[in-house]
Design a protein around this motif. Structure first.
Motif, short mmCIF file in Angstrom:
data_model
loop_
_atom_site.label_atom_id
_atom_site.label_comp_id
_atom_site.label_asym_id
_atom_site.label_seq_id
_atom_site.Cartn_x
_atom_site.Cartn_y
_atom_site.Cartn_z
N GLY A 45 28.52 -21.30 14.78
CA GLY A 45 29.86 -21.75 15.11
C GLY A 45 30.73 -21.77 13.85
N ILE A 46 31.77 -22.58 13.86
CA ILE A 46 32.65 -22.68 12.70
C ILE A 46 32.00 -23.60 11.67
CG2 ILE A 46 34.91 -23.45 11.87
CD1 ILE A 46 36.02 -22.86 14.66
N PRO A 47 31.73 -23.10 10.45
CA PRO A 47 31.06 -23.93 9.42
C PRO A 47 32.04 -24.90 8.76
CG PRO A 47 31.51 -21.75 8.55
CD PRO A 47 31.93 -21.72 10.00
N ARG A 62 36.38 -23.00 18.72
CA ARG A 62 37.22 -24.12 18.30
C ARG A 62 37.12 -25.30 19.27
NH1 ARG A 62 41.30 -19.94 17.26
NH2 ARG A 62 42.37 -20.74 19.11
N VAL A 63 36.92 -25.02 20.57
CA VAL A 63 36.68 -26.10 21.53
C VAL A 63 35.42 -26.87 21.14
CG1 VAL A 63 36.08 -26.63 23.93
CG2 VAL A 63 37.90 -25.00 23.45
N TYR A 64 34.37 -26.13 20.79
CA TYR A 64 33.13 -26.77 20.35
C TYR A 64 33.36 -27.59 19.09
CZ TYR A 64 28.25 -27.26 18.95
OH TYR A 64 27.04 -27.77 18.57
N ASP A 65 34.14 -27.04 18.16
CA ASP A 65 34.46 -27.77 16.94
C ASP A 65 35.16 -29.09 17.28
OD1 ASP A 65 34.98 -27.74 13.86
OD2 ASP A 65 36.96 -28.05 14.73
N ALA A 112 45.88 -27.55 19.55
CA ALA A 112 46.20 -28.29 20.77
C ALA A 112 45.70 -27.57 22.00
CB ALA A 112 47.71 -28.50 20.85
N VAL A 113 45.80 -26.26 22.01
CA VAL A 113 45.35 -25.49 23.18
C VAL A 113 43.84 -25.62 23.37
CG1 VAL A 113 45.08 -23.33 21.88
CG2 VAL A 113 45.57 -23.26 24.34
N ASP A 114 43.09 -25.71 22.27
CA ASP A 114 41.63 -25.90 22.35
C ASP A 114 41.31 -27.30 22.84
OD1 ASP A 114 41.15 -23.31 21.03
OD2 ASP A 114 41.87 -24.32 19.24
N ARG A 115 42.04 -28.28 22.32
CA ARG A 115 41.79 -29.68 22.71
C ARG A 115 42.13 -29.91 24.18
NH1 ARG A 115 43.82 -30.03 17.39
NH2 ARG A 115 45.96 -30.48 18.05
#
Length: 272
Positions: free
Chosen positions: A86-88, A25-28, A38-41
């Protein structure tokens, strides 16, 4: 301290932890996606503070991938196997391929269970695309998986996508042999799409904040243009060959700093 929003949206599977950062999700978030929290961002922002070229490089890589899929679709390829996807999310391979040909099919494979869980939720209503968990180092399992067999006909051309994934494979694990395991069953007219961290574009040393990210992924192996070109053995490179991602057939209006980008290229399997 500001409280992070932990509201679970409809696209987030109930069994996925949304209060702990996910590398997928960070990569996304970095590539401009919307399937992150928010935690990923928060983690993503800390990492890129000391790596100002990181996000630009990753976004240039995704832009290259979209252009490559459009080019291959124009050549008549309608089947895509994306390993290390990753996430598609929005704007990914299936969106580009299906906008070109409604009968295209796409199979995504990723080793990260979080990416796969999110991907399955996002693709639940799309029968022409599928995602499953698989290990790059187990080609046979990927090629023979139920999802692959359902959507990929190896008697017709297939585009194999290995974008930003082979730089996690050290020389001791023989990346060329690994690629050949995947390309061996591909018929003439099939394609190989590669992007890779380039030795000519090694970033500045990352700060301590980046350790949280690096600790969750494998060490990156930096390779130069000649080394990436060698991975296209048995394939004919499309012009302009192996170049930095923004230079590969850029479209009108696209702007990106090639000095911050990965290396990239696309090859076609020759034959009659």
């Amino acid at each position: 301290m500001k409280r992070l929003d932990t509201t679970r949206p409809d696209w987030a599977p109930p069994d996925v932890d949304i209060e702990t950062p996910s590398i997928a999700r960070v990569y996304d978030y970095w590539i401009g996606g919307t399937h992150n929290f928010a935690v990923d961002r928060e983690l993503g922002d800390r990492v890129r503070t000391g790596n100002p070229g990181l996000v630009a490089s990753l976004r240039a890589n995704r832009a290259f991938l979209r252009r490559a899929v459009r080019e291959l679709s124009a050549l008549g390829i309608r089947q895509f196997l994306d390993i290390g996807s990753g996430i598609p999310a929005e704007g990914n391979v299936h969106d580009v391929a299906l906008s070109a040909h409604s009968d295209s099919t796409v199979v995504y494979v990723d080793i990260d269970p979080v990416a796969v869980a999110h991907g399955r939720a996002l693709l639940a209503d799309e029968p022409r695309a599928a995602v499953f968990q698989g290990d790059l180092h187990q080609p046979r399992k990927i090629l023979e998986a139920d999802e692959t067999r359902r959507l990929i006909d190896f008697d017709r051309p297939v585009a194999l996508i290995l974008a930003a994934v082979l730089h996690f494979v050290p020389d001791s694990e023989h990346p060329l042999e690994l690629v050949r395991h995947f390309t061996a069953p591909l018929v003439p007219g099939s394609a190989l799409v590669l992007s890779h961290a380039g030795a000519e574009t090694v970033p500045r040393r990352a700060p301590e904040a980046a350790e949280q990210y690096r600790g969750a992924v494998s060490e990156v192996i930096w390779r130069d243009t000649a080394e990436l070109t060698a991975l296209f053995a048995d394939f004919d490179l499309l012009s302009p060959g192996v170049v930095r991602a923004p230079v590969w057939r850029p479209e009108l209006g696209e702007q990106a700093d090639p000095d911050l980008a990965m290396l990239a290229g696309v090859g076609l399997k020759p034959g009659t």
